[in-house]
Write a protein that holds these residues in place. Structure first.
Motif, mmCIF file in Angstrom:
data_model
loop_
_atom_site.group_PDB
_atom_site.id
_atom_site.type_symbol
_atom_site.label_atom_id
_atom_site.label_comp_id
_atom_site.label_asym_id
_atom_site.label_seq_id
_atom_site.Cartn_x
_atom_site.Cartn_y
_atom_site.Cartn_z
ATOM 1 N N PRO A 82 0.822 -1.211 0.000
ATOM 2 C CA PRO A 82 0.000 0.000 0.000
ATOM 3 C C PRO A 82 0.858 1.264 0.000
ATOM 4 O O PRO A 82 1.996 1.249 0.472
ATOM 5 C CB PRO A 82 -0.784 -0.102 1.313
ATOM 6 N N THR A 88 1.464 4.490 -5.587
ATOM 7 C CA THR A 88 0.231 3.734 -5.431
ATOM 8 C C THR A 88 0.490 2.315 -5.917
ATOM 9 O O THR A 88 1.267 2.107 -6.851
ATOM 10 C CB THR A 88 -0.916 4.327 -6.270
ATOM 11 N N LYS A 104 -3.506 -6.509 6.148
ATOM 12 C CA LYS A 104 -4.726 -7.256 6.417
ATOM 13 C C LYS A 104 -4.416 -8.731 6.209
ATOM 14 O O LYS A 104 -3.676 -9.097 5.322
ATOM 15 C CB LYS A 104 -5.811 -6.831 5.422
ATOM 16 N N GLU A 142 -13.329 -1.911 -8.268
ATOM 17 C CA GLU A 142 -13.930 -1.852 -6.934
ATOM 18 C C GLU A 142 -13.161 -2.754 -5.958
ATOM 19 O O GLU A 142 -12.847 -2.366 -4.834
ATOM 20 C CB GLU A 142 -15.400 -2.280 -7.033
ATOM 21 N N ASP A 171 -9.751 -1.250 -5.067
ATOM 22 C CA ASP A 171 -9.896 -0.150 -4.110
ATOM 23 C C ASP A 171 -10.231 -0.693 -2.719
ATOM 24 O O ASP A 171 -9.678 -0.261 -1.714
ATOM 25 C CB ASP A 171 -11.021 0.797 -4.549
ATOM 26 N N ALA A 172 -11.151 -1.668 -2.704
ATOM 27 C CA ALA A 172 -11.628 -2.195 -1.432
ATOM 28 C C ALA A 172 -10.488 -2.836 -0.636
ATOM 29 O O ALA A 172 -10.412 -2.697 0.579
ATOM 30 C CB ALA A 172 -12.747 -3.208 -1.673
ATOM 31 N N HIS A 196 -7.437 -2.033 -0.464
ATOM 32 C CA HIS A 196 -6.645 -1.024 0.250
ATOM 33 C C HIS A 196 -7.378 -0.530 1.485
ATOM 34 O O HIS A 196 -6.782 0.011 2.392
ATOM 35 C CB HIS A 196 -6.326 0.164 -0.670
ATOM 36 N N GLU A 197 -8.693 -0.731 1.468
ATOM 37 C CA GLU A 197 -9.486 -0.260 2.604
ATOM 38 C C GLU A 197 -9.803 -1.391 3.569
ATOM 39 O O GLU A 197 -10.544 -1.214 4.536
ATOM 40 C CB GLU A 197 -10.793 0.374 2.081
ATOM 41 N N GLY A 198 -9.254 -2.569 3.285
ATOM 42 C CA GLY A 198 -9.420 -3.656 4.241
ATOM 43 C C GLY A 198 -10.558 -4.607 3.936
ATOM 44 O O GLY A 198 -10.864 -5.493 4.713
ATOM 45 N N GLU A 199 -11.192 -4.452 2.788
ATOM 46 C CA GLU A 199 -12.255 -5.392 2.431
ATOM 47 C C GLU A 199 -11.755 -6.308 1.324
ATOM 48 O O GLU A 199 -11.326 -5.843 0.264
ATOM 49 C CB GLU A 199 -13.506 -4.634 1.963
#
Lengths: 313, 631
Positions: free
Chosen positions: A148, A163, A220, A250, A253-254, A256-259
């Motif tokens: 990340p 990125t 994660k 999607e 992106d997710a 990187h946000e932990g999903e």
């Protein structure tokens, strides 16, 4: 008589056949996600019906490259980032082989990124498994192309300003005809996806999330994951490039946000593989080239021509 | 140097058909019974820019381009005539005329296209022509071509004029045109050819003595370039897979293979870069196909990695290195022998590879075949070095020379029956990398064979291929792999004719040493020196690794002094010789050239005479004499 009797042999295959008689002590760390890939492959290969001797596993360098030592097939442990060019040539030379390439995220998306793009573009009939743990493991924890933004390591002490690579989107854009993501923490899905990928006639890319408990403690652990095919929240046509592309975006992106979104993202069963394309233009022999050297009836001299000598390019 | 030979130079712009015209004309001369040699000079540009091709034709064997030339056909650069581009092209337009005059011999012939070129633009042209007794023919080839065909057929008009001036029959030229084209194109070209021929005969008076020499071959000849030699050698060695990335001058070999492999049932792959190219060759060979790749200096630099992998995994591959002047992208279309050390030693660890540097197209065929044979018998990478000079030069070779069966033997591969009997380790894997062998070769299996599973790895490994850092195993594996070169040297010395070429009297006092593409030039210099009473002989070395220690020792022991002639600035082959032999340093001087042009015979003659007379400076500009170690 064929020199390659193991190819196409039909028999029941026990998954233990893929385990070396004396198993080398794995040097992966306890809790490493790489065990998940090994296990899934051992389950998938017999299910597809490919024997150890008709399977060629080409690996790169790093923890992932050690897969060869623990899976008893024909193996070629190549060099950092170069598993794909070695693997695809072997497949061209002997299309009867089940060719699988494997490498890490540094190996496959960094140093081997160019080969990844072009192998996908050409749609070689093979499977490519990338062990994605968002870190360089064997060289001890450096920032990788999937780490990340802001990831700190000894070689990026202020945190990475870059990125991360989007492996799924890159794969689709490059031309892979099968793109999926699975995770070591999801063994059933992993096996199913590998079966599909191996059976797929074209370039099948599997981004395999493998947790690194030693060097990526902050990352994660890819749980909880969501299987997009099982979830009612995600409805898209996996044969449609545009919809697949949006879904990949999607998912990336997710992450990187932990999903953690996993599953099949794109499948194109209609696109001919590279070999078929080459056959269509007359640049790929019908019979496997490797067989020809053992074919006593093949007349090598009949094909000779002196035209070439007097012609100049 | 005498005029018992024709050296015909066609000059013009790249893209004006200089190459095809010269190849056809060379073939016509060859088919009329002469020995021919072509030399190509071109800029790193697609269209326009000054380019020329020289054809040397004589009754005797011809080994080099010679010195100077005696017939100039100056076509002009049609691409320089684009008025929009005047500022950029500058003087390009008249270069085909004036840039060539320095080397035109006294009494030579100039035919120039007065539709494109004007001698008024060439400084002191008339004075120089008179001084040198040049016979000048200003002929409007452009108009001639337009009348019966198209302007681009100026080259055909030039050939018609040439044939008339040299009192040649048109028959062979017509036959070649008929082979190369058909329909309206052929008809128009034949019209242009005849028209130019007849017009020249009718309208001009010839005062020159130059005529086409006569010759007679015992048997049918073919015109072969260094690139053709390599490609045909590879095909006849059973190579059916090539992977490459375009780079001058390697591209010629790659293109010839790509155009022919499908006909031979093989596969050609143009891939993303040279690392991939060599890695594909490794992959195809691992799976059982005889395969090759190659490049020129910059691309070869990228191949170090897969080359080392081939050494460690004992995967046979053949790489072609077509050298051009470096470092970096250097002089893209000019020859140099500056990559030798990089070819010998690139990649990590101790070098374990076969390296040959053939001298001419016939040797290129032979040694590429040998490279494949050794690579597959010994499971070792083999590299064939050519360069920009050799890749593009054409020579006539008897057709029967190539009349040899295809070598389809994949080398030391076991059958499944043999694998069933072979030793396996406790893990169930075939012991593919056994320690003890007769000649260093541990027989291999191919993926897909029963009972042959093993792991190939670039890491040090044990008998079954498992990664292993045990010191005893390491020494056993390294020693076995390195011993292959000793076995190969023995095989080359004992079972095959020497790949080195000798010229001059055996008991000569002095020696000339050269390698690769400069051999023909040096041999011509040896002949001239002996004619002038200097006792000298030469050895043209092809075996770079394993080095021909015995032959070189014998050669150097037999002479007082020797001069090594090579096209680089740091005397790389001399360095190799001193490293390999560990003696003779005081006997060796070097004659070096690295201006982008190959040696000419007279340069070698002058430098050699200067050296034996004790000069420490080169008598020839843009070359260098490097003195002996003791001087």
């Amino acid at each position: 008589m064929s020199a390659f009797n193991a190819i196409g042999e039909e028999r029941d295959i026990d998954r233990d056949e893929y385990t070396p008689g004396i198993e080398p002590q794995p040097t992966w760390c306890p809790g490493c996600g790489d065990f998940g890939v090994l296990k899934a492959l051992k389950q998938a290969l017999p299910e597809v019906g490919r024997t150890p001797e008709e399977t060629l596993l080409c690996t790169g360098i790093g923890c992932s490259g050690k897969l060869n030592s623990y899976l008893d097939t024909y193996g070629f442990h190549t060099i950092h980032g170069r598993s794909l060019p070695v693997a695809r040539a072997a497949k061209l030379a002997n299309p009867g082989l089940e060719v699988i390439a494997a490498g890490g995220d540094g190996d496959g998306y960094g140093i081997g990124g160019n080969h990844f793009m072009h192998t996908a573009r050409e749609n070689h009939d093979m499977t490519y498994i990338v062990f994605n743990n968002e870190i360089f493991g064997l060289t001890k924890g450096q920032t990788s192309p999937t780490s990340p933004k802001g990831h700190k390591s000894k070689t990026q002490p202020s945190g990475s300003a870059k990125t991360p690579i989007r492996p799924l989107s890159l794969s689709l854009t490059s031309g892979a005809s099968y793109v999926a993501r699975t995770a070591a923490v999801n063994p059933n899905q992993a096996k199913e996806i590998l079966v599909e990928a191996i059976e797929h006639d074209g370039f099948a890319h599997v981004d395999f999330l493998t947790q690194c408990p030693t060097w990526n403690k902050d990352a994660k652990q890819y749980v909880p994951y969501v299987d997009i095919q099982d979830s009612d929240d995600y409805d898209f046509d996996i044969t449609d490039r545009r919809e697949a592309s949006e879904m990949m975006y999607e998912a990336e992106d997710a992450l990187h946000e932990g999903e953690v979104l996993t599953g099949r993202f794109y499948v194109d069963e209609d696109r001919p593989s590279y070999q078929e394309e080459k056959k269509a233009i007359g640049e790929m022999p019908e019979e496997p080239l490797a067989e020809r050297y053992f074919d006593d009836d093949y007349d090598w001299d009949q094909k000779r021509s002196y035209d070439l000598l007097d012609r100049h390019v | 140097m005498t005029d018992d030979e024709l050296i015909w130079r066609i000059a013009g712009g790249s893209g004006d058909g200089i190459d095809s015209t010269s190849q056809n004309f060379a073939k016509a001369l060859m088919r009329s019974g002469l020995n021919v040699f072509t030399h190509r000079h071109y800029p790193s540009r697609i269209r326009g820019g000054h380019t020329y091709v020289e054809i040397r034709a004589r009754e005797d064997t011809v080994k080099s381009r010679g010195d100077g030339y005696n017939f100039l056909l100056a076509l002009g650069d049609s691409f320089a005539r684009n008025p929009k581009e005047n500022a950029y092209y500058g003087e390009e337009e008249i270069k085909p005329l004036y840039e060539n005059l320095d080397e035109l011999r006294e009494g030579g012939i100039i035919v120039y296209d007065s539709g494109m070129l004007d001698t008024d633009d060439v400084p002191n042209f008339d004075e120089r022509a008179e001084e040198n007794n040049w016979h000048v023919f200003d002929i409007n080839l452009r108009e001639l071509a337009k009348e019966h065909g198209r302007e681009i057929m100026r080259n055909t008009a030039g050939v018609g004029v040439t044939a008339a001036l040299l009192d040649m029959e048109l028959g062979e030229i017509e036959n070649l045109m008929e082979d190369a084209m058909g329909g309206d194109m052929l008809e128009a070209n034949l019209n242009v050819l005849h028209d130019a021929y007849e017009m020249t005969n009718e309208e001009y008076e010839f005062e020159h003595d130059l005529r086409v020499p006569t010759g007679d071959h015992d048997e049918e000849q073919v015109l072969v370039s260094g690139s053709n030699g390599v490609a045909y050698g590879a095909l006849d060695a059973g190579c059916r897979f090539i992977a490459g990335y375009p780079m001058t001058p390697w591209t010629d070999v790659f293109a010839i293979m790509s155009q022919n492999l499908p006909k031979f049932g093989g596969i050609s792959e143009q891939v993303e870069d040279e690392i991939a190219a060599a890695a594909l060759a490794v992959g195809a060979s691992h799976a059982g196909v005889k395969s090759m790749s190659g490049s020129s200096g910059g691309g070869f630099a990228l191949m170090g990695e897969p080359l080392g992998l081939a050494e460690m995994t004992e995967t046979p591959i053949v790489l072609i290195e077509a050298m051009r002047a470096g470092p970096s992208t250097g002089l893209p279309t000019k020859p140099e022998q500056g990559d030798l050390e990089s070819i010998l030693y690139s990649s990590q660890g101790d070098s374990n590879r076969v390296v040959f540097a053939p001298a001419d197209p016939a040797e290129a065929y032979d040694q590429t075949r040998m490279a494949f044979k050794l690579a597959y018998d010994y499971q070792i990478p083999a590299i064939v070095i050519i360069d920009q000079k050799l890749s593009g030069e054409n020579r006539n070779v008897p057709k029967s020379f190539f009349d040899r069966p295809v070598d389809a033997d994949p080398g030391s591969v076991l059958t499944e029956e043999e694998l069933a009997e072979a030793a396996h380790d406790e893990s169930g894997k075939f012991n593919r990398f056994i320690h003890e062998t007769e000649n260093g070769v541990a027989p291999r299996s191919l993926p897909g064979q029963k009972d042959g599973r093993y792991l190939a790895t670039g890491n040090e490994h044990n008998k079954a291929g498992h990664i292993d850092e045990d010191p005893d195993n390491r020494v056993a594996q390294m020693s076995r792999r390195m011993s292959k070169l000793v076995s190969i040297r023995e095989e080359l010395d004992e079972e095959h004719e020497s790949q080195q070429s000798y010229r001059g009297p055996e008991d000569a006092e002095y020696g000339l040493i050269t390698w690769g593409s400069q051999q023909g030039t040096v041999e011509e210099a040896v002949d001239r020196l002996n004619e002038r009473g200097v006792s000298v002989k030469s050895i043209g070395v092809s075996d770079m690794m394993p080095y021909p220690e015995q032959e070189m020792t014998e050669f150097l022991e037999s002479v007082e002094e020797a001069m090594i002639v090579e096209m680089n600035a740091t005397a790389q082959f001399r360095g190799l010789t001193q490293k390999e032999l560990g003696q003779f340093g005081e006997k060796l001087t070097s004659f070096l050239k690295y201006d982008g042009n190959p040696f000419e015979p007279e340069e070698v003659v002058e430098a050699f005479e200067a050296q034996i007379n004790g000069a420490d400076e080169s008598p020839v500009t843009r070359t260098e004499i490097r003195p002996a170690a003791g001087d």
